[in-house]
Design a protein around this motif. Structure first.
Motif, mmCIF file in Angstrom:
data_model
loop_
_atom_site.group_PDB
_atom_site.id
_atom_site.type_symbol
_atom_site.label_atom_id
_atom_site.label_comp_id
_atom_site.label_asym_id
_atom_site.label_seq_id
_atom_site.Cartn_x
_atom_site.Cartn_y
_atom_site.Cartn_z
ATOM 1 N N GLY A 159 36.636 86.170 -3.616
ATOM 2 C CA GLY A 159 36.083 86.902 -4.719
ATOM 3 C C GLY A 159 36.158 88.332 -4.465
ATOM 4 O O GLY A 159 35.565 89.148 -5.254
ATOM 5 N N THR A 160 36.944 88.842 -3.430
ATOM 6 C CA THR A 160 37.298 90.382 -3.191
ATOM 7 C C THR A 160 38.662 90.561 -3.302
ATOM 8 O O THR A 160 39.554 89.666 -3.091
ATOM 9 C CB THR A 160 36.720 90.539 -1.816
ATOM 10 O OG1 THR A 160 35.237 90.102 -1.557
ATOM 11 C CG2 THR A 160 36.737 91.997 -1.529
ATOM 12 N N VAL A 161 38.754 91.622 -3.741
ATOM 13 C CA VAL A 161 40.319 92.031 -4.110
ATOM 14 C C VAL A 161 40.489 93.558 -3.551
ATOM 15 O O VAL A 161 39.817 94.380 -3.444
ATOM 16 C CB VAL A 161 40.517 92.084 -5.617
ATOM 17 C CG1 VAL A 161 41.779 93.023 -6.163
ATOM 18 C CG2 VAL A 161 39.911 90.870 -6.503
ATOM 19 N N LEU A 162 41.753 93.568 -2.988
ATOM 20 C CA LEU A 162 42.223 94.842 -2.561
ATOM 21 C C LEU A 162 43.371 95.130 -3.420
ATOM 22 O O LEU A 162 44.352 94.272 -3.591
ATOM 23 C CB LEU A 162 42.876 94.693 -1.051
ATOM 24 C CG LEU A 162 43.564 95.747 -0.406
ATOM 25 C CD1 LEU A 162 42.855 97.097 -0.415
ATOM 26 C CD2 LEU A 162 44.175 95.450 0.915
ATOM 27 N N ALA A 163 43.222 96.358 -4.019
ATOM 28 C CA ALA A 163 44.224 96.965 -4.971
ATOM 29 C C ALA A 163 44.806 98.141 -4.538
ATOM 30 O O ALA A 163 44.270 98.870 -3.834
ATOM 31 C CB ALA A 163 43.569 96.901 -6.426
ATOM 32 N N GLY A 164 46.227 98.316 -5.059
ATOM 33 C CA GLY A 164 46.818 99.544 -4.981
ATOM 34 C C GLY A 164 47.098 100.100 -6.305
ATOM 35 O O GLY A 164 47.524 99.410 -7.120
ATOM 36 N N THR A 219 38.729 98.734 -3.063
ATOM 37 C CA THR A 219 38.497 96.911 -3.030
ATOM 38 C C THR A 219 37.281 96.761 -4.008
ATOM 39 O O THR A 219 36.311 97.669 -4.179
ATOM 40 C CB THR A 219 37.863 96.663 -1.686
ATOM 41 O OG1 THR A 219 36.570 97.180 -1.239
ATOM 42 C CG2 THR A 219 38.889 97.007 -0.503
ATOM 43 N N TRP A 220 37.167 95.709 -4.326
ATOM 44 C CA TRP A 220 36.416 95.396 -5.413
ATOM 45 C C TRP A 220 35.704 93.834 -5.091
ATOM 46 O O TRP A 220 36.609 93.085 -4.488
ATOM 47 C CB TRP A 220 36.796 95.456 -7.069
ATOM 48 C CG TRP A 220 36.774 96.751 -7.514
ATOM 49 C CD1 TRP A 220 35.863 97.550 -7.911
ATOM 50 C CD2 TRP A 220 37.914 97.225 -8.116
ATOM 51 N NE1 TRP A 220 36.364 98.525 -8.814
ATOM 52 C CE2 TRP A 220 37.607 98.444 -8.819
ATOM 53 C CE3 TRP A 220 39.327 97.092 -7.937
ATOM 54 C CZ2 TRP A 220 38.481 99.501 -9.330
ATOM 55 C CZ3 TRP A 220 40.143 97.913 -8.476
ATOM 56 C CH2 TRP A 220 39.782 99.011 -9.230
ATOM 57 N N ASP A 221 34.551 93.470 -5.637
ATOM 58 C CA ASP A 221 33.913 92.041 -5.765
ATOM 59 C C ASP A 221 34.123 91.707 -6.919
ATOM 60 O O ASP A 221 33.901 92.498 -8.094
ATOM 61 C CB ASP A 221 32.457 92.009 -5.235
ATOM 62 C CG ASP A 221 32.337 92.187 -3.907
ATOM 63 O OD1 ASP A 221 33.244 91.983 -3.107
ATOM 64 O OD2 ASP A 221 31.149 92.707 -3.315
ATOM 65 N N HIS A 227 34.981 100.203 -3.836
ATOM 66 C CA HIS A 227 34.830 101.106 -2.640
ATOM 67 C C HIS A 227 36.406 101.900 -2.516
ATOM 68 O O HIS A 227 37.367 101.061 -2.562
ATOM 69 C CB HIS A 227 34.955 100.357 -1.258
ATOM 70 C CG HIS A 227 33.416 99.411 -1.269
ATOM 71 N ND1 HIS A 227 33.170 98.828 -0.176
ATOM 72 C CD2 HIS A 227 32.484 99.758 -1.851
ATOM 73 C CE1 HIS A 227 32.037 98.599 -0.182
ATOM 74 N NE2 HIS A 227 31.477 98.889 -1.099
ATOM 75 N N TYR A 228 36.505 103.211 -2.871
ATOM 76 C CA TYR A 228 37.731 103.721 -3.260
ATOM 77 C C TYR A 228 37.999 104.577 -1.900
ATOM 78 O O TYR A 228 37.077 105.116 -1.146
ATOM 79 C CB TYR A 228 37.398 104.859 -4.287
ATOM 80 C CG TYR A 228 37.087 104.185 -5.296
ATOM 81 C CD1 TYR A 228 38.180 103.938 -6.239
ATOM 82 C CD2 TYR A 228 35.649 103.809 -5.883
ATOM 83 C CE1 TYR A 228 37.902 103.285 -7.620
ATOM 84 C CE2 TYR A 228 35.532 103.125 -6.935
ATOM 85 C CZ TYR A 228 36.719 102.888 -8.019
ATOM 86 O OH TYR A 228 36.444 102.210 -9.080
ATOM 87 N N PHE A 229 39.310 104.223 -1.346
ATOM 88 C CA PHE A 229 39.642 104.835 -0.003
ATOM 89 C C PHE A 229 40.976 105.809 -0.258
ATOM 90 O O PHE A 229 41.508 106.346 0.935
ATOM 91 C CB PHE A 229 40.245 103.706 0.912
ATOM 92 C CG PHE A 229 39.086 102.712 1.110
ATOM 93 C CD1 PHE A 229 38.523 103.091 2.496
ATOM 94 C CD2 PHE A 229 38.735 101.716 0.392
ATOM 95 C CE1 PHE A 229 37.204 102.450 2.621
ATOM 96 C CE2 PHE A 229 37.723 100.675 0.799
ATOM 97 C CZ PHE A 229 36.929 101.150 1.761
ATOM 98 N N ALA A 273 41.003 100.637 3.816
ATOM 99 C CA ALA A 273 40.996 99.596 2.870
ATOM 100 C C ALA A 273 41.036 98.217 3.336
ATOM 101 O O ALA A 273 40.477 97.308 2.810
ATOM 102 C CB ALA A 273 41.828 100.265 1.749
ATOM 103 N N LYS A 274 42.173 98.068 4.204
ATOM 104 C CA LYS A 274 42.361 96.610 4.551
ATOM 105 C C LYS A 274 41.085 96.294 5.580
ATOM 106 O O LYS A 274 40.920 94.972 5.235
ATOM 107 C CB LYS A 274 43.811 96.627 5.687
ATOM 108 C CG LYS A 274 45.081 96.563 4.731
ATOM 109 C CD LYS A 274 46.134 95.874 5.719
ATOM 110 C CE LYS A 274 46.082 96.442 7.108
ATOM 111 N NZ LYS A 274 47.388 95.911 8.048
ATOM 112 N N GLN A 275 40.392 97.125 6.287
ATOM 113 C CA GLN A 275 39.427 96.663 6.849
ATOM 114 C C GLN A 275 38.221 96.266 6.060
ATOM 115 O O GLN A 275 37.682 95.202 6.391
ATOM 116 C CB GLN A 275 39.221 97.708 8.019
ATOM 117 C CG GLN A 275 37.911 97.507 8.958
ATOM 118 C CD GLN A 275 37.564 98.337 9.918
ATOM 119 O OE1 GLN A 275 38.365 98.515 10.836
ATOM 120 N NE2 GLN A 275 36.572 99.066 9.791
#
Length: 224
Positions: A103-108, A119-121, A133-135, A142-144
């Motif tokens: 349910g968590t996404v890492l996007a670029g 990252t979003w839920d 959460h904007y990095f 962001a990966k962490q």
């Protein structure tokens, strides 16, 4: 992998870290450190250098740092090129799914300032996104964050940079003190320092600067 995108992003990342780059020549990106040639980076993220260009510890560490950055940039530019688009209600822009778990996404997404990460839920219906959460261009952070938010890595196992710096400092104090450490204990502490230093290459310099800063004297407050 798109060579132009890779070199463009790598050039921006290297310059942010204090390196100087020249125009790509024969599929290689020339990199300079402190005004002198250091190495050349291939389109695959490999590093080539002449031994005389890394003749001292500082330049050797700089070359290793450039290699690490090239590896990181190659990783996320390859992911971004292959990643599917992120679809969600209310989302605008060309965001790509770099990772998706629990349910968590890492996007670029590509911006005029380089590739940025967030990252979003997912919401309970998996149609929208919450708590972004904007990095900006900090891929490692962001990966962490993704690993912790998704549950891949428990948060108690992760130390932030301030905590790692303090641990490194305590290790140094322990080694310098006359504590009659066994060879095994001393080796373990040095291994901890080396592991921290691999993630924070300039940690020794940071501590030296902190020690040179004057500390304000403690003045107890008077009560009536």
């Amino acid at each position: 992998m798109n060579q132009e995108v890779f070199f463009q992003e790598l050039r921006r990342v290297l310059q942010r870290e204090g390196f100087t780059t020249q125009a790509v020549q024969d599929g290689l990106l020339p990199v300079e450190w402190d005004g002198h040639p250091l190495c050349r980076i291939t389109e695959g993220g490999g590093v080539r250098y002449w031994q005389e260009n890394v003749a001292n510890l500082e330049r050797e560490q700089a070359c290793q740092r450039a290699a690490d950055l090239a590896c990181m940039v190659r990783e996320y530019t390859t992911l971004l090129e292959q990643a599917p688009p992120l679809r969600a209600q209310g989302l605008t822009g060309d965001f790509r799914v770099l990772a998706d778990f629990n349910g968590t996404v890492l996007a670029g997404h590509q911006t005029k300032f380089g590739i940025h990460f967030v990252t979003w839920d997912r919401d309970f219906r998996w149609t929208g996104l919450n708590y972004g959460h904007y990095f900006q261009d900090n891929y490692l952070a962001a990966k962490q964050d993704f690993a912790i938010r998704s549950g891949l890595v428990p948060q108690y196992q992760v130390f932030n940079q301030e905590q790692l710096t303090e641990i490194f400092h305590c290790c140094a104090d322990t080694l310098n003190a006359d504590l009659n450490l066994s060879p095994k204990q001393a080796a373990c502490i040095r291994d901890i320092q080396e592991q921290i230093e691999s993630g924070i290459p300039d940690i020794t310099e940071q501590l030296r600067e902190q020690e040179q800063q004057p500390t304000e004297p403690y003045i107890p407050q008077q009560t009536m």
